[in-house]
Design a protein around this motif. Structure first.
Motif, PDB file in Angstrom:
ATOM      1  N   ILE A  90       0.839  -1.202   0.000  1.00 48.05           N
ATOM      2  CA  ILE A  90       0.000   0.000   0.000  1.00 48.05           C
ATOM      3  C   ILE A  90       0.875   1.254   0.000  1.00 48.05           C
ATOM      4  O   ILE A  90       0.654   2.188  -0.769  1.00 48.05           O
ATOM      5  CB  ILE A  90      -0.972  -0.003   1.201  1.00 48.05           C
ATOM      6  N   VAL A  91       1.915   1.257   0.841  1.00 49.07           N
ATOM      7  CA  VAL A  91       2.823   2.404   0.889  1.00 49.07           C
ATOM      8  C   VAL A  91       3.586   2.523  -0.429  1.00 49.07           C
ATOM      9  O   VAL A  91       3.760   3.628  -0.959  1.00 49.07           O
ATOM     10  CB  VAL A  91       3.797   2.283   2.088  1.00 49.07           C
ATOM     11  N   LYS A  92       3.995   1.406  -0.978  1.00 48.88           N
ATOM     12  CA  LYS A  92       4.698   1.411  -2.275  1.00 48.88           C
ATOM     13  C   LYS A  92       3.796   2.020  -3.355  1.00 48.88           C
ATOM     14  O   LYS A  92       4.248   2.834  -4.166  1.00 48.88           O
ATOM     15  CB  LYS A  92       5.111  -0.003  -2.657  1.00 48.88           C
ATOM     16  N   ALA A  93       2.527   1.631  -3.373  1.00 51.45           N
ATOM     17  CA  ALA A  93       1.591   2.159  -4.370  1.00 51.45           C
ATOM     18  C   ALA A  93       1.399   3.665  -4.207  1.00 51.45           C
ATOM     19  O   ALA A  93       1.313   4.401  -5.195  1.00 51.45           O
ATOM     20  CB  ALA A  93       0.257   1.437  -4.268  1.00 51.45           C
ATOM     21  N   LYS A  94       1.348   4.156  -2.962  1.00 47.19           N
ATOM     22  CA  LYS A  94       1.217   5.598  -2.721  1.00 47.19           C
ATOM     23  C   LYS A  94       2.424   6.349  -3.259  1.00 47.19           C
ATOM     24  O   LYS A  94       2.287   7.417  -3.855  1.00 47.19           O
ATOM     25  CB  LYS A  94       1.052   5.877  -1.225  1.00 47.19           C
ATOM     26  N   LEU A  95       3.607   5.773  -3.043  1.00 40.55           N
ATOM     27  CA  LEU A  95       4.821   6.424  -3.536  1.00 40.55           C
ATOM     28  C   LEU A  95       4.878   6.402  -5.056  1.00 40.55           C
ATOM     29  O   LEU A  95       5.267   7.386  -5.687  1.00 40.55           O
ATOM     30  CB  LEU A  95       6.056   5.762  -2.936  1.00 40.55           C
ATOM     31  N   LYS A  96       4.499   5.287  -5.653  1.00 42.40           N
ATOM     32  CA  LYS A  96       4.489   5.184  -7.121  1.00 42.40           C
ATOM     33  C   LYS A  96       3.498   6.185  -7.719  1.00 42.40           C
ATOM     34  O   LYS A  96       3.774   6.803  -8.740  1.00 42.40           O
ATOM     35  CB  LYS A  96       4.130   3.768  -7.564  1.00 42.40           C
ATOM     36  N   ASP A  97       2.324   6.342  -7.090  1.00 40.10           N
ATOM     37  CA  ASP A  97       1.333   7.305  -7.566  1.00 40.10           C
ATOM     38  C   ASP A  97       1.854   8.740  -7.496  1.00 40.10           C
ATOM     39  O   ASP A  97       1.480   9.581  -8.301  1.00 40.10           O
ATOM     40  CB  ASP A  97       0.035   7.203  -6.765  1.00 40.10           C
ATOM     41  N   ALA A  98       2.719   9.005  -6.516  1.00 43.79           N
ATOM     42  CA  ALA A  98       3.295  10.340  -6.372  1.00 43.79           C
ATOM     43  C   ALA A  98       4.512  10.521  -7.280  1.00 43.79           C
ATOM     44  O   ALA A  98       5.121  11.601  -7.280  1.00 43.79           O
ATOM     45  CB  ALA A  98       3.686  10.584  -4.920  1.00 43.79           C
ATOM     46  N   GLY A  99       4.873   9.494  -8.032  1.00 45.72           N
ATOM     47  CA  GLY A  99       5.997   9.590  -8.956  1.00 45.72           C
ATOM     48  C   GLY A  99       7.349   9.357  -8.310  1.00 45.72           C
ATOM     49  O   GLY A  99       8.380   9.730  -8.859  1.00 45.72           O
ATOM     50  N   ILE A 100       7.361   8.742  -7.150  1.00 49.04           N
ATOM     51  CA  ILE A 100       8.614   8.471  -6.436  1.00 49.04           C
ATOM     52  C   ILE A 100       9.012   7.017  -6.700  1.00 49.04           C
ATOM     53  O   ILE A 100       8.254   6.092  -6.391  1.00 49.04           O
ATOM     54  CB  ILE A 100       8.445   8.710  -4.919  1.00 49.04           C
ATOM     55  N   PRO A 101      10.191   6.790  -7.279  1.00 46.77           N
ATOM     56  CA  PRO A 101      10.613   5.417  -7.545  1.00 46.77           C
ATOM     57  C   PRO A 101      10.966   4.686  -6.249  1.00 46.77           C
ATOM     58  O   PRO A 101      11.605   5.242  -5.368  1.00 46.77           O
ATOM     59  CB  PRO A 101      11.847   5.580  -8.437  1.00 46.77           C
TER      60      PRO A 101
END
Length: 140
Positions: A19-30
């Protein structure tokens, strides 16, 4: 700052890590997760391997901290305050840290114990009562 990859956080729940990974990916953070497969296949190894690790670039740490801090403020639900009338209080010490469940001291009545010994079976009926976690007192 360099392009050094660091472990930002470790999670003992692979779902929470994703879930945290998906939030970061949505924000454009690799970012990427390590030890996810081991933790998913055998959760007993989770503590030994240190959990599922969220790996990010060191230069993105400040942005990630700000993003996740905002999310935590939104996701934390407020605890419902129980009504005083609904709380059961201990007869012995007056504590409200009381719950209803199986008795620990007088779990089985004498007739259940005798019957289970005669029939060579596990006791089939257990007594229930309120149990105080502060003083250990049991009452009905």
């Amino acid at each position: 700052m360099s392009d050094k990859i660091i472990v930002y956080n470790a999670f003992y729940n692979p779902i929470e890590a994703n879930i945290v990974k998906a939030k970061l990916k949505d924000a454009g953070i690799p970012c990427f997760l390590t030890d996810e497969n081991v933790a998913t296949i055998n959760p007993l190894f989770n503590q030994a391997i240190g959990g599922v690790k969220l790996n990010v670039f060191e230069k993105d740490v400040a942005q990630i901290s700000a993003l996740l801090a905002d999310d935590l403020e939104l996701e934390v639900p407020e605890m419902d305050v129980e009504k005083e009338a609904d709380k059961v209080t201990c007869e012995n010490c007056g504590s409200t840290n009381v719950s209803y469940g199986l008795a620990t001291k007088n779990k089985h009545s004498w007739w259940v114990a005798v019957l289970s010994i005669l029939m060579a079976i596990y006791p089939f009926k257990a007594n229930k009562c309120y149990h105080c976690y502060k003083c250990g007192h049991e009452f009905n």
